[in-house]
Every structure is written in structure tokens, then in C-alpha cells.
Motif scaffolding. Sequence first.
Motif, short mmCIF file in Angstrom:
data_model
loop_
_atom_site.label_atom_id
_atom_site.label_comp_id
_atom_site.label_asym_id
_atom_site.label_seq_id
_atom_site.Cartn_x
_atom_site.Cartn_y
_atom_site.Cartn_z
N LYS A 1 6.91 14.03 -10.74
CA LYS A 1 8.11 13.28 -10.41
C LYS A 1 7.55 12.34 -10.59
CE LYS A 1 11.22 16.11 -7.92
NZ LYS A 1 12.02 16.02 -6.75
N LEU A 2 7.89 11.04 -11.90
CA LEU A 2 7.88 9.52 -12.33
C LEU A 2 9.94 8.94 -11.40
CD1 LEU A 2 6.85 7.12 -13.44
CD2 LEU A 2 8.49 7.71 -16.08
N TRP A 3 9.31 7.90 -10.99
CA TRP A 3 10.11 7.53 -9.77
C TRP A 3 10.17 5.89 -10.06
CZ3 TRP A 3 13.19 9.63 -6.22
CH2 TRP A 3 12.27 11.50 -5.59
N ASP A 4 11.22 5.79 -10.20
CA ASP A 4 12.02 4.18 -10.41
C ASP A 4 11.71 3.76 -8.64
OD1 ASP A 4 12.97 2.01 -10.92
OD2 ASP A 4 14.23 2.44 -12.51
N LEU A 5 10.85 2.93 -8.32
CA LEU A 5 10.66 1.64 -7.68
C LEU A 5 12.20 0.93 -6.96
CD1 LEU A 5 7.00 1.29 -7.44
CD2 LEU A 5 8.38 2.69 -6.17
N ARG A 6 12.84 0.45 -7.53
CA ARG A 6 13.86 -0.49 -7.78
C ARG A 6 15.41 0.27 -7.58
NH1 ARG A 6 13.36 -2.73 -13.68
NH2 ARG A 6 12.85 -0.52 -13.77
N THR A 7 15.29 1.50 -7.87
CA THR A 7 16.96 2.36 -7.64
C THR A 7 16.20 3.33 -6.38
OG1 THR A 7 16.27 3.24 -9.51
CG2 THR A 7 17.67 1.49 -9.74
N THR A 8 14.62 3.74 -6.51
CA THR A 8 14.21 4.71 -5.29
C THR A 8 14.80 6.35 -5.69
OG1 THR A 8 16.18 4.83 -3.43
CG2 THR A 8 13.76 3.06 -3.66
N LYS A 9 14.96 6.61 -7.38
CA LYS A 9 15.47 8.20 -8.01
C LYS A 9 13.89 8.00 -9.19
CE LYS A 9 20.21 6.65 -7.40
NZ LYS A 9 22.21 6.34 -8.39
N ALA B 1 5.79 2.27 1.65
CA ALA B 1 4.85 1.51 1.05
C ALA B 1 4.75 0.13 2.19
CB ALA B 1 5.57 0.65 0.04
N ILE B 2 3.86 0.65 2.63
CA ILE B 2 3.46 -0.33 3.61
C ILE B 2 3.25 -2.15 3.16
CG2 ILE B 2 1.59 -0.78 5.26
CD1 ILE B 2 1.02 1.79 5.38
N ASP B 3 4.32 -3.28 3.86
CA ASP B 3 4.10 -4.23 3.27
C ASP B 3 2.61 -4.49 4.01
OD1 ASP B 3 4.53 -7.19 3.41
OD2 ASP B 3 6.66 -7.59 3.41
N LEU B 4 1.42 -5.18 3.60
CA LEU B 4 0.86 -5.56 4.72
C LEU B 4 0.41 -7.26 4.63
CD1 LEU B 4 -1.77 -4.57 1.59
CD2 LEU B 4 -1.47 -3.37 3.75
N ARG B 5 2.00 -7.57 5.14
CA ARG B 5 1.89 -8.97 5.66
C ARG B 5 2.42 -8.66 7.49
NH1 ARG B 5 5.78 -10.90 0.00
NH2 ARG B 5 6.53 -8.74 1.44
N CYS B 6 2.75 -8.33 7.26
CA CYS B 6 3.32 -7.09 8.68
C CYS B 6 2.20 -6.52 9.76
CB CYS B 6 4.64 -6.03 8.79
SG CYS B 6 6.00 -6.47 7.32
N ARG B 7 2.66 -7.36 10.77
CA ARG B 7 1.65 -7.23 12.32
C ARG B 7 2.00 -5.84 12.07
NH1 ARG B 7 2.17 -11.62 16.21
NH2 ARG B 7 2.18 -13.47 14.74
N ASN B 8 0.45 -5.17 12.83
CA ASN B 8 0.56 -3.85 12.94
C ASN B 8 1.93 -2.96 13.79
OD1 ASN B 8 -2.07 -4.51 12.55
ND2 ASN B 8 -3.29 -3.90 14.23
N LEU C 1 0.89 -1.15 0.32
CA LEU C 1 0.22 0.13 -0.11
C LEU C 1 1.20 1.22 -0.19
CD1 LEU C 1 -2.33 1.54 0.15
CD2 LEU C 1 -2.67 1.05 2.47
N PHE C 2 1.33 1.81 -1.08
CA PHE C 2 1.94 3.17 -1.11
C PHE C 2 1.15 4.13 -0.59
CE2 PHE C 2 3.09 0.42 -4.12
CZ PHE C 2 4.71 1.00 -4.07
N THR D 1 9.49 1.13 0.57
CA THR D 1 10.03 1.69 -0.09
C THR D 1 9.73 2.99 0.37
OG1 THR D 1 9.44 0.22 -2.16
CG2 THR D 1 10.13 2.81 -1.88
N ARG D 2 10.49 3.92 0.31
CA ARG D 2 11.29 4.94 0.86
C ARG D 2 10.56 6.67 -0.80
NH1 ARG D 2 12.92 6.35 6.59
NH2 ARG D 2 11.04 7.93 6.41
#
Length: 495
Positions: free
Chosen positions: A395-403, A350-357, A339-340, A365-366
Motif C-alpha cells: 500500500k501507498l499511504w498519504d501521511l497527511r491524511t493517513t489514508k 512514527a516516533i517523534d525523536l524530540r520526545c523523552r522516553n 522514526l517510522f 502518525t498511525r
Amino acid sequence: MHKNSWQNRRRRRRSHQQNPWFRQQGSDERGNLVAQQSSQDSGHVGDDEAPSTSSGAAGSSSVPDLPGYYFDPEKKRYFRLLPGHNNCNPLTKEGIRQKEMESRRLQLLEEEDKQKKKIARMGFNASSLLQKSKLGFLNVTSYCRLAHELRVSCMQRKKVQIQSSDPSALASDRFNLILADTNSDRLFTVNDVKVGGSKYGIISLRGLKTPSLKVHMHENLYFTNRKVNSVCWASLNHLDSHILLCLMGIAETPGCATLLPASLFVSSHPGDRPGMLCSFRIPGAWSCAWSLNIQANNCFSTGLSRRVLVTNVVTGHRQSFGTSSDVLAQQFALMAPLLFNGCRSGEIFAIDLRCRNQGKGWKATRLFHDSAVTSVQILQEEQNLMASDMAGTIKLWDLRTTKCIRQYEGHVNEYAYLPLHVHEEEGIVVAVGQDCYTRIWSFHDACLLRTIPSPHPTSKADIPSVAFSSRLGGFRGAPGLLMAVQQDLYCFSYS
């Protein structure tokens, strides 16, 4: 003796006239008298006599810049800038700027009416594209992309006729926002009622065909006096079966998230029955998003002040994630359980929904903007993300390189909550600025293809709401742009 005193006064007057300091003093006094006379006359200037432009006059070398005064090059005189309160016809900087913007808007509208085809780039036309394709200079992908750009630049404005069971309401209610569903055959609308508050409706786009552009508005008696902070389509029973709204609290009534069945307005799916409203008490929600990810089935998220809530509609189970800022924009990824979120601080995470509260490391990702993020859009391959903020930066971001790999220039925003529309199939990016201009960029090289002025005078309360689709009206529809402003709906279709 009287004769001698008269001669002495005459000598002193002659010496004053010959002295350059006294000559300058006298000219300054005469200039002050002229400025005072101009300021007195400016109080009688009406709206029709107000200057149409201020550029290039005060800053020119021939005309000095007087603090508190405005020089009109057409009338060739100074006008006093009034503070803007307790005056019948104040001449203020805001008024001058508004008149300049209105003059520019009318000029662009006139140019659009006269010019049949608009060329986005030099040498960019259908014949040259076809010739380059035959000679092998363009592959199939590049040819299709450039052809789309050419068609976008040639779109013409046409007014859409809205049919309704209550025509009087159409003449008074103003469009606040419009939102197309996944198949682009329905348009959810939020209209501001003249007496105060908002009401909702769904416009069926199946009749949106040239040359007669007619659509039907399906309304419901559901009415609210609370502000709508965010809205999105929700797929609970089937695709786009509901509308999810975040409503702001008022007085002693807290804010909430409401699931509104689309069948309350019109039945578009076999077996649909009028459903019931489903409200969740979630105070202070700024944004919302519905999940189409199978790992978060029947779930929606709400962005609050320093918190994110993920709620399961069926079970009522909630997950809470603490943040350091208000969450203004959200979107679920389709393939990855992410969830971004875009924050007021400029952070995108981004929140990894598999993690607990309370688990650590749930921020997958940040990314960071310099201003409050108002929109986040995940692209189809989920390797890139596009975001816009309140500084007008896209802006268009690359999520792999965070650039940041690309930036789209020209968007205007200072403090408004404005959405961003990305259409990879057509290869364009669409955004409406706070100056009421709709801008269309090429997705692939960030070239500004089109700037569309508002058909109505620019106002902070009348920022157009737009929806772009590759298939307006359904699978057999043509690509085009819908624009809602005040009580009118316009269509810019490929022709």
C-alpha cells in the motif's frame, strides 16, 4: 431336489440382475476394485511419471472427484494421494503443487528466452511514445516515465561472472541476501556456508559493464554462526562507511547489533584504515535502521519485542520507547525528526525523536495493515509512505491524511520477512514474492509491468534477493536489476 435348488438360485440371480439397486451396488464394487488397483499401481509411480498438472480434471463434469484420489488427465486414471510420510515416492498435494509451479516457471523462462522484447501494455512501444510526444499528447514528465516503463519491460537476464581469491567458496556458498549502498557501486552480501553459519563479503560493481559482466568479491575471515535478522548501511565516518547488522542470540550468547567497517573488506574512501568491530548488546532485535537526520546524528535504531531502542554510537546514550507489538521494520525520515516503525500487529507508527522516553504523545502518525508489516519505505518528499505485509499487500499511504491512496496487486507472501524496493527516479516498485517471482510495478498507477521467474527451481530456502538501481556500478552506470539466488548473480540491465 438338486435340480429344483439349482433353478431357484438361477431365478434369484436373474432377479438381482434386473433390480437397479443391485446393478448400482455391483458397479460400486467394481469402481472400488478399480480404485484399489489404481492405488496399488500408484505406489510404483516414479518422479518422471508423476502428473504435471491437476487443474480442470477432478472438477470437470465428466470425471468425478474422488476424495483421497487425484485424476491425471494425461494418463486418464486415478492416483491415490498418500499422506507424505514413510513412503518411498508419495504423491501428495504439496508435490503436485510444486510440480505445477516448476512447470510454469520453466514455461516462463522459455518464453523470455524466445521473446526479445516484452510489452507491458497494449500499444506500448517506443515509436508510439515518440509520436504522441511530438503531437503534444504527452508532456516531458509523462514521456520520460513511460519510456522508463518500456525499458524495464525489455530487460534481459545475463549471468554475472564473480571473481574471488577463493573460487571454491563461490561454488559452495549460497547467497542469503544482497544490499546495495547509496551510490550503487558496492554490494554487501551475506552468504550461507555449507558447514553452517554465515560469512560476509562486499562485491565491487565498478566492473559491471556490458558485454562482459564481471565483478570482484572482497571477502573477510569474519564468520558467525548466528542468524542475521536485519542489515543496513551506516554512515559513521563518511557515507556508507559501515554495515549495521542485527544478530540473533544463540545458546548462552545474547543477540547484538554490530557495526562492521566496510574497510575490513575493501577500501573505497581515501584515508580509510581497517576499523574494528563495534557491538552493542541488544537481545532480540528484529530490525534496524541508521539515521541520516542531523537531529539524530550518529544514531541507529533497533526494533525489539514490544520496544524500540535509539542508540547514539558515539556517546552510548539510549532512548527507549515501549510498543504493544514486535517491531519488524524501521526507517528514519531525512528532514523531519521521525522514526517510522512497522509492527507484527499490522500497526505503522512514527516516533517523534524530540520526545523523552516516558513522554506522552510520541506517536506522531498511525497507520494500520491487516497483517504483520515487513517493510516501510519513506518517499523523497516525506509526504507518502509505502509498506508491505505478510499477507502480500503493498500500500501507498498519504501521511497527511493517513489514508491509502494506491494498492499494488500480485505480491505473494504468507509468512516470510520480505523487503520492498521503491525507486521514484525510475518510477517503479520491486518486490520478490514467497513464490520466488520478482514483480515490477509502475509506481504511478500500480500497473504490473514485469514478472520475472527465478532462474533456479522454486524453493522456500532459495527466495531470490534483489537490488535495483538507476546507476549500477556508480554514477556512470546504467539502470538495472541485480538478482542473487543460490550461488549465482544475474543482471537485468537496460539495453
